[in-house]
Scaffold this active site. Sequence first.
Site, short mmCIF file in Angstrom:
data_model
loop_
_atom_site.label_atom_id
_atom_site.label_comp_id
_atom_site.label_asym_id
_atom_site.label_seq_id
_atom_site.Cartn_x
_atom_site.Cartn_y
_atom_site.Cartn_z
N LYS A 273 0.83 -1.17 -0.07
CA LYS A 273 0.05 0.03 0.25
C LYS A 273 0.90 1.44 0.12
CE LYS A 273 -3.93 -1.88 2.81
NZ LYS A 273 -4.91 -1.76 1.64
N ARG B 225 -10.31 -11.58 1.98
CA ARG B 225 -11.09 -12.60 1.40
C ARG B 225 -10.43 -13.98 1.40
NH1 ARG B 225 -11.59 -9.17 -4.11
NH2 ARG B 225 -11.37 -7.61 -2.46
N1 BES Z 1 -7.98 -3.83 4.41
C1 BES Z 1 -8.02 -3.36 3.29
C2 BES Z 1 -9.59 -2.94 3.10
C3 BES Z 1 -9.73 -1.37 3.86
C4 BES Z 1 -9.63 -0.14 3.25
C5 BES Z 1 -9.99 -1.19 5.13
C6 BES Z 1 -9.91 0.85 3.99
C7 BES Z 1 -10.35 -0.25 5.76
C8 BES Z 1 -10.04 0.91 5.11
C9 BES Z 1 -8.30 -4.65 2.36
O1 BES Z 1 -7.53 -5.64 2.57
C10 BES Z 1 -7.61 -4.14 1.00
O2 BES Z 1 -6.62 -3.42 0.94
N2 BES Z 1 -8.53 -3.96 -0.05
C11 BES Z 1 -8.44 -3.64 -1.34
C12 BES Z 1 -8.81 -4.69 -2.32
C13 BES Z 1 -8.23 -4.39 -3.86
C14 BES Z 1 -6.69 -4.66 -3.94
C15 BES Z 1 -9.08 -5.50 -4.87
C16 BES Z 1 -8.87 -2.23 -1.51
O3 BES Z 1 -9.88 -2.08 -0.99
O4 BES Z 1 -8.28 -1.45 -2.25
ZN ZN Z 2 -5.30 -5.40 2.02
#
Ligand code: BES
Ligand code: ZN
Length: 500
Positions: A280, A354
């Site tokens: 990230k 997931r």
């Molecule tokens: N933990 C994150 C989602 C999240 C985002 C939680 C903001 C709380 C606040 C999750 O694991 C994630 O990173 N999801 C990605 C999915 C994408 C790569 C398809 C996302 O939402 O960007």
């Molecule tokens: Zn994630």
Amino acid sequence: MKITVAQKRPDKLSGSLVAVPVVEGKGLVGVAADFDGSMRGLVKELSKRKKMNGKTGESVVSHPTGKDAPASIALYGIGKEPFSGKAARKYAADAVRLASKEKLKRLVLLLPDMGEGEEEALLQAVTEGAILGNYRFEKYKSEGAIGKEGERVGSVSVVIGDAAVLADARKGVKRGEIYSRGTEFARELVNEPACEMTPGRLADLAKSIVAENPKALTMKLMDRAALKKMGAGGLLAVAQGSSEPPYMIHLKYKPAGKPKSRVVLVGKGITFDSGGLSLKPSQGMEDMKIDMSGAAAVLGAFSVIAELAPDVEVHGIAGLCENMPSGHAIRPGDVVTAMNGKTIEILNTDAEGRVTLADSLHYGARLEPDFMIDLATLTGACVVALGQEVAGLMTNSDGLADRLLEASEAEGEMIWRLPLPEEYEELVKSPVADLKNISGSKYGGAITAGLFLKNFVGDTAWAHLDIAGPAWAEKDTVAHQPRGATGFGVRAVLRFVESL
Ligand code: BES
Ligand code: ZN
Ligand code: ZN
């Protein structure tokens, strides 16, 4: 915080904040009118001068003089009659937060007239507003810094007009205290930094919940070796980049009598989500200690479930691990096999939730529950769709949807249903494995994540709550959810279980 209910105002008001409800279209009624009488019309005069008409959100504060006068009097618009749970929770939370800001340790909360039979529910909401609005996480602040933010309110004296309903009112306070304690338990876990709240620490906390109630609660803890044996390839894959060992916890609450039904609660338990090799950006990572909020909600609910003693068998499952990049980490392009035998092509290591939930949900479905609910900070896309205060609900059961919408509405936890259209199922199919962990489309990310999960629940009546938005409050938008971890989901889930 000590909360008492009486028909009479406390004798001594000096040093207190007295909160007065103003009913839209009616002004001061019942105990509020009595109080105005004792203040020789000062309250009414104030509301007139400030042109208050009682709409929710209106408020006026005054600091009367006089030896026996309260330190502050605050008037709050509470909307039209009948007094609603939502208005009650907000009124109490607003008042407690003002008292805290004014460094007043005592709050006297005058209540308006309540609808017949509504007293217990309304007092529960008042209690939740007061306790949860008063919460702050200040463990890591030096004392000086705590003082600056005001002190916490120590006592709330709730004044109601009708002595005949005191017993019901007190029942409501009791239930509100229990629900709030469960919520605060979850908040504490989420607010802790990830260096403290590791998978091992969470597992220890689950053990300590069981230790407090060994009669009603039991727990099974699965470590890496056990997870390998079970074939929990999803959880193990996400965990492999971190030096923190993963665990799966399985808590069980068994009622004393014959259970009316069986519920499985599943929580996402990523103690830190760096994104893994699909790292990230720094801003997106700042808050990622919150990625175990689903697991925290399950533990929060379990911390009080024995005390509520519903006639329902409840299971709590959480796969716990950390998502980190390293020489051992899972790579984009890797294929892993989940516990139910389905293969998953990992295309983005940041869509890790997931992949771990695949195993937890399959484990949960094997317990053959009547209902299974998962709570997960799953997608940023859900926050884009619904904003920071509303969770997404996706489910294969209309009946379960109705029950959850009702429970969450009653608890002031906003959820909104999103569809799981068959037509989108193709989007998570992989050319090289059964599934892929991202859809490849920039649209509908909350839904495609939900559709991915659906592959692991079999024909269980299941609901997925994407709590990525409301798990954490960046601002004080909702009065009973001050900045920081909210403990979202604990109360809705408890109310759901109690409604069965
Ligand atoms: N933990 C994150 C989602 C999240 C985002 C939680 C903001 C709380 C606040 C999750 O694991 C994630 O990173 N999801 C990605 C999915 C994408 C790569 C398809 C996302 O939402 O960007
Ligand atoms: Zn994630
Ligand atoms: Zn995550």
